[in-house]
Design an enzyme around this catalytic site. Structure first.
Site, short mmCIF file in Angstrom:
data_model
loop_
_atom_site.label_atom_id
_atom_site.label_comp_id
_atom_site.label_asym_id
_atom_site.label_seq_id
_atom_site.Cartn_x
_atom_site.Cartn_y
_atom_site.Cartn_z
N ASN A 7 0.88 -1.17 0.00
CA ASN A 7 0.00 0.00 0.00
C ASN A 7 0.91 1.22 0.00
O ASN A 7 1.45 1.61 1.03
CB ASN A 7 -0.88 -0.03 1.26
CG ASN A 7 -1.82 1.15 1.33
OD1 ASN A 7 -1.76 2.04 0.48
ND2 ASN A 7 -2.67 1.17 2.34
N ARG A 62 -2.46 -2.11 -3.60
CA ARG A 62 -3.66 -1.30 -3.40
C ARG A 62 -3.59 -0.10 -4.34
O ARG A 62 -2.58 0.62 -4.37
CB ARG A 62 -3.73 -0.81 -1.96
CG ARG A 62 -4.90 0.10 -1.76
CD ARG A 62 -4.89 0.72 -0.41
NE ARG A 62 -6.07 1.56 -0.26
CZ ARG A 62 -6.08 2.70 0.40
NH1 ARG A 62 -4.99 3.15 0.98
NH2 ARG A 62 -7.18 3.39 0.50
N HIS A 151 -13.00 2.98 -0.34
CA HIS A 151 -13.11 2.01 0.76
C HIS A 151 -13.77 0.71 0.32
O HIS A 151 -14.25 -0.05 1.16
CB HIS A 151 -13.95 2.58 1.93
CG HIS A 151 -13.20 3.51 2.83
ND1 HIS A 151 -13.85 4.46 3.59
CD2 HIS A 151 -11.89 3.63 3.12
CE1 HIS A 151 -12.95 5.14 4.29
NE2 HIS A 151 -11.76 4.65 4.01
N ARG A 212 -11.19 15.45 7.38
CA ARG A 212 -11.94 15.88 6.18
C ARG A 212 -13.37 16.24 6.55
O ARG A 212 -13.98 15.59 7.40
CB ARG A 212 -11.96 14.75 5.14
CG ARG A 212 -10.67 14.64 4.37
CD ARG A 212 -10.64 13.41 3.50
NE ARG A 212 -9.79 12.37 4.08
CZ ARG A 212 -9.81 11.10 3.70
NH1 ARG A 212 -10.64 10.67 2.79
NH2 ARG A 212 -8.98 10.25 4.27
N GLU A 358 -8.20 -4.97 5.32
CA GLU A 358 -8.10 -4.66 3.90
C GLU A 358 -6.95 -5.41 3.23
O GLU A 358 -7.07 -5.84 2.10
CB GLU A 358 -7.95 -3.15 3.70
CG GLU A 358 -9.23 -2.42 4.05
CD GLU A 358 -9.06 -0.92 4.16
OE1 GLU A 358 -9.23 -0.24 3.14
OE2 GLU A 358 -8.75 -0.44 5.27
#
Ligand code: AMP
Length: 583
Positions: A7, A62, A151, A212, A358
């Site tokens: 990742n 990823r 996601h 965010r 993940e």
């Protein structure tokens, strides 16, 4: 399989070597300060050195943004690399870093398959109404302005585990999944597909996140851009808003909760705004799906904060959500015990805390692609041909209807090699009515078979069974009129079973076999429709094409030249099982 999952961020590379069978991590870590102190090549080289003793069979990368191009994990070649590069404008912070990692890893491990797993892939088949922003269509098209969603790896992973825990098929469930971590998003998974998600063209839309803002009136953005300038607005909305901006005590919910307990009003407000937004999305997604069977909470906050879960889930009794307070407080999930049910025993909606993983999902997807047995490869649309009513005749019928020794003459060749629409036509006569000028298809066959739609059957006053071609035994009677005579068939009238013709190579590419039943979705028009019970017919002489009748085409508002997308059922899934029984 031993899979190295990479990742690659702009300043760090996270990595893990996982065994996809048991899911254990063999090693893992994070290399920081990539970009300034060391290059991506150096970082990947360091990882490979650390993993030197492990037989890495696949590398799973990823990739944040797959744009329009990728609906599923992809084995990486130069073309896929170029397509990921083409998505850079959509994810300018993430995709360049992902690509740098891919390039370095492919250079250093050239003999191992590399697979890209996209955060956007799960949402690629969202309905148009969910993907579309209400903007000038031309402007939206020019800049690719639509909801992509992110996601996906996490939502798919936890939804799978939830279905497994409930002993249900994912395709029978309506799930609202809340991934609540530093980034946060909600996803409505209806019958296994993402039909709505809160992140949009970028990961800035939707829920309140660590730093965010999530949803805003676009007018706010305009005002800020005018007052502060675009760069400062970007910085404010992405890095100084959300829980951090609201609370003033940073982005970690634990700190905010501590402050709130001590009476800090901004911290309290941050918590209530966060929970309120989540609850609002649960309600909205229940409305989108016409109900909800399970709510799944995951991510650092979803997995760990009983207090936040309680706040989010209050006042949802009207949906059938009933939280068991004790189970909520006691819920502890881990890779070893990833699911905790926190609903009351008789609650209609099951509320589950699920530990996301993940990396494991990426590793499993990558292993599947490398083995060549992933569910779906590149979306390859299937051309759809609409069959109008027609007749196939045998020699005897030809003699009776068109004269002794007469032959069919070609009117127009059909897409299946050797097949043609002939110039000859017959009339169909049933107990209630007649249909004139029905095209005869050639060449002649061993038995007569007349294929009509349900609407035609009403006109004729007959009830024909739905049959695959060639299976006329016990089908409905019909009378045929030709220029030279009339022929009554005791059987031969059918309503054709919708089917796809394909070659062995096509079947391999789609991961199906002759006789399989699949689903085909047509979308993009005003009457999106998924056809179930579509029979797969494999022969090397076939051309790839799905055949449906005029009623079916009208139901989906299709016109000639339409195409559909094949949807797979996992082997053993309910869909496959029921369909197999029908064979
Ligand atoms: P993630 O991005 O999924 O790793 O989530 C990280 C965030 O989860 C942190 O920033 C915290 O806000 C939150 N978090 C983790 N553990 C807890 C906890 N025990 N209680 C409340 N929030 C937590």
């Amino acid at each position: 399989m031993q899979v190295l999952v990479i990742n690659c961020g702009s300043s760090s590379v996270k990595y893990k070597v996982l065994d996809t069978t048991g899911g254990e991590a063999r090693l893992g870590g994070t290399i920081e300060r990539v970009g300034d102190e060391r290059s991506h090549d150096d970082a990947i080289a360091a990882i490979l050195e650390e993993a030197a003793d492990l037989p890495i069979e696949v590398v799973g990368h990823r990739v944040v943004h797959g744009g329009e191009a990728f609906h599923d994990a992809q084995r990486i070649d130069d073309a896929v690399e170029a397509a990921i590069e083409a998505c850079v404008p959509l994810a300018p912070l993430h995709n360049p870093a992902n690509l740098a990692g891919i390039r370095a890893a492919r250079r250093l491990l050239p003999d191992v398959p590399h697979v890209a797993v996209f955060d956007t892939a799960l949402h690629a088949r969202m309905p148009r109404r969910a993907k579309t922003y209400a903007l000038d269509a031309e402007v939206a098209g020019k800049y690719g302005l639509r909801r992509y969603g992110f996601h996906g790896t996490s939502h798919a992973y936890v939804a799978d585990l939830a279905a497994e825990h409930l002993g249900r098929d994912l395709r029978d469930l309506r799930i609202v999944s809340l991934h609540l971590g530093n980034g946060a998003s909600a996803c409505a998974l209806e019958l296994g597909s993402s039909v709505e998600t809160s992140m949009g063209m970028t990961p800035l839309e939707g829920l309140v996140m660590g730093t965010r803002s999530g949803d805003l009136d676009p007018g706010v953005v305009l005002l800020l851009a005018r007052e502060l300038g675009v760069e400062a607005t970007d910085e404010l909305l992405n890095r100084r808003s959300g829980l951090a901006g609201l609370s003033g005590v940073g982005n970690d919910l634990r700190d905010i909760q501590r402050e709130a307990e001590e009476g800090n009003d901004r911290a309290r407000l941050a918590i209530t705004v966060f929970a309120h937004r989540c609850r609002k999305y649960i309600g909205a997604y229940a409305a989108v799906m016409g109900g909800v069977d399970a709510i799944v909470l995951t991510g650092g906050i979803g997995e760990n904060s009983a207090e936040m879960r309680r706040r989010i889930l209050q006042r949802l009794d009207f949906l059938g959500v009933r939280l068991d307070e004790d189970a909520n407080v006691a819920a502890k999930v881990s890779d070893a015990r990833p699911v905790a049910d926190i609903s009351e025993a008789h609650a209609r909606v099951r509320t589950l805390v699920v530990a996301t993983n993940e990396e494991l999902r990426i590793a499993r997807q990558a292993a599947k692609v490398a083995r060549g047995d992933q569910d779906v490869k590149q979306p390859r649309p299937i051309p759809i041909a609409i069959s109008a009513r027609h007749a196939h005749l045998d020699r005897k019928a030809m003699d009776v209807l068109f004269g002794e020794g007469s032959e069919l003459t070609v009117y127009r060749p059909l897409s299946q090699p050797g097949q043609f629409a002939s110039e000859q036509r017959v009339n169909l006569v049933g107990p209630r009515g007649r249909i004139e000028g029905v095209r005869v298809l050639g060449p002649l066959r061993r038995a007569c078979q007349v294929e009509v739609s349900r609407t035609d059957e009403f006109r004729l006053g007959v009830d024909a069974p739905i049959r695959r071609s060639g299976q006329v035994k016990g089908s409905a009677p019909i009378t045929l009129e030709g220029p030279k005579g009339t022929l009554h068939l005791d059987e031969g009238l059918i309503c054709a079973w919708r089917h796809i013709h394909m070659t062995t190579a096509d079947a391999e590419a789609y991961g199906v076999q002759d006789g399989d039943m699949v689903e085909v979705t047509v979308s993009g028009g005003p009457r999106d429709l998924t056809f179930g019970d579509v029979l797969v017919r494999v022969k090397d002489s076939y051309a790839l094409e799905m055949h449906i009748d005029t009623d079916e085409a009208n139901a989906a508002e299709l016109s000639p030249g339409a195409a559909g997308e094949l949807i797979y059922s996992e082997p053993g899934s309910k869909a496959t099982a029921t369909l197999q029984r029908k064979r």
